[in-house]
Motif scaffolding. Structure first.
Motif, short mmCIF file in Angstrom:
data_model
loop_
_atom_site.label_atom_id
_atom_site.label_comp_id
_atom_site.label_asym_id
_atom_site.label_seq_id
_atom_site.Cartn_x
_atom_site.Cartn_y
_atom_site.Cartn_z
N SER A 85 -1.73 -5.53 -5.32
CA SER A 85 -2.89 -5.32 -4.39
C SER A 85 -3.01 -4.07 -4.00
CB SER A 85 -2.14 -5.99 -3.05
OG SER A 85 -1.58 -7.23 -3.17
N LEU A 87 -4.41 -0.76 -2.02
CA LEU A 87 -4.26 -0.44 -0.72
C LEU A 87 -5.56 0.24 -0.11
CD1 LEU A 87 -0.84 1.56 -1.60
CD2 LEU A 87 -1.01 0.12 0.28
N LYS A 169 3.24 -0.11 5.38
CA LYS A 169 3.48 -0.61 3.97
C LYS A 169 4.88 -0.56 3.59
CE LYS A 169 -0.86 -0.80 3.91
NZ LYS A 169 -1.77 -2.06 4.17
N LEU A 179 2.44 -3.35 -4.66
CA LEU A 179 1.15 -2.52 -4.33
C LEU A 179 0.44 -1.48 -5.49
CD1 LEU A 179 1.99 -1.94 -0.52
CD2 LEU A 179 0.77 -3.85 -1.57
N GLU A 238 -7.41 -8.13 -7.73
CA GLU A 238 -6.32 -9.01 -7.28
C GLU A 238 -6.00 -10.20 -7.95
OE1 GLU A 238 -7.06 -9.28 -2.92
OE2 GLU A 238 -6.58 -7.22 -2.69
#
Length: 263
Positions: A85, A87, A169, A179, A238
């Motif tokens: 994913s 950030l 996070k 991430l 993603e």
């Protein structure tokens, strides 16, 4: 450049204890936490590269040609994940004192709009001992990663502050390793080099028309809403594994057994 290097020197912590190695490996920060053992900075070399950085093309102009820093370079040098994913640095207003207590187990008296002092992190979270609890070790790892982020991955010009947006996070270590930290670090590096070479100091030997003709893109779209502009590409990133081309394997028994083909 000097401020960034000074920030690195002042805020770097010693190598983490092996007692918490598993936590760092789970977050994918183990290698970068130990990078000070073998990473030697050359201020003159870095200054030379900064002087040859051209924000119009995001490349270094060298006598041998152009080159740049890629996402692969970040992954190989820092071993931070580049998949996963995306950030973002965007953050909404929050009760930072409550967040600090919930995630780190203690509260800092002075929080400047979400920014906290890394000196407080070093003084508050001491290296775990053999009799330390798992909660204490987890809190120490979170504080240590914050120091890494604010110390040399994405430093602030204050040289002693890090934003607590990154703390949000670090709640679930397993999710941390999923991430794309590498892409965020590379983005920050590009922005810092862009700021170190403003347009009035980055003079190129070719005209803007030639650059436009060669690169076919205007990288100075200051009025562009970049989060919206890149939303389509972020979604593709993603869901990258949904777009992998597949087909049936081609197997030719005759070629598999032919010595001339194998050799």
């Amino acid at each position: 450049v000097y401020r960034v290097l000074q920030c690195y020197i002042c805020n770097i912590s010693g190598p983490p204890s092996t007692l918490i190695e598993n936590y760092f490996r789970e977050t994918s920060f183990w290698h970068v936490a130990n990078i000070d053992r073998w990473c030697k900075l050359d201020p003159k070399l870095i200054s030379t590269f900064i002087e040859r950085w051209r924000p119009e093309t995001h490349t270094f102009h060298l006598p041998c040609g152009e080159c740049t820093i890629t996402l692969e370079d970040v992954q190989l040098q820092l071993r931070l994940p580049v998949d996963g994913s995306v950030l973002t640095k965007s953050v909404q207003s929050a009760d930072w004192r409550a967040i600090c207590y919930d995630i780190l187990g203690t509260i800092l008296d002075n929080i400047y709009g979400g920014w906290i002092e890394m000196g407080w992190l070093r003084d508050t979270f001491l290296e775990p001992r053999n009799d330390s609890t798992e909660v204490e070790r987890i809190q120490y790892v979170r504080a240590y990663i914050l120091e890494i982020i604010g110390g040399y991955l994405m430093p602030d010009l204050s040289r002693n502050l890090v934003h607590m947006r990154w703390l949000l996070k670090l709640v679930d270590f397993r999710a941390v390793g999923e991430l794309s930290w590498g892409s965020t670090v590379l983005e920050t590096l590009y922005l810092e080099m862009y700021g170190a070479t403003p347009p009035n100091r980055a003079k190129m030997e070719v005209t803007p028309e030639v650059l436009d003709d060669e690169h076919k893109i205007d990288l100075r779209q200051s009025n562009t809403n970049w989060p919206v502009f890149f939303l389509e590409y972020i979604k593709i990133w993603e869901n990258q594994y949904d777009h992998i081309l597949t087909r049936e394997p081609i197997i030719v028994p005759e070629l598999a057994c032919a010595l001339n083909y194998i050799s």
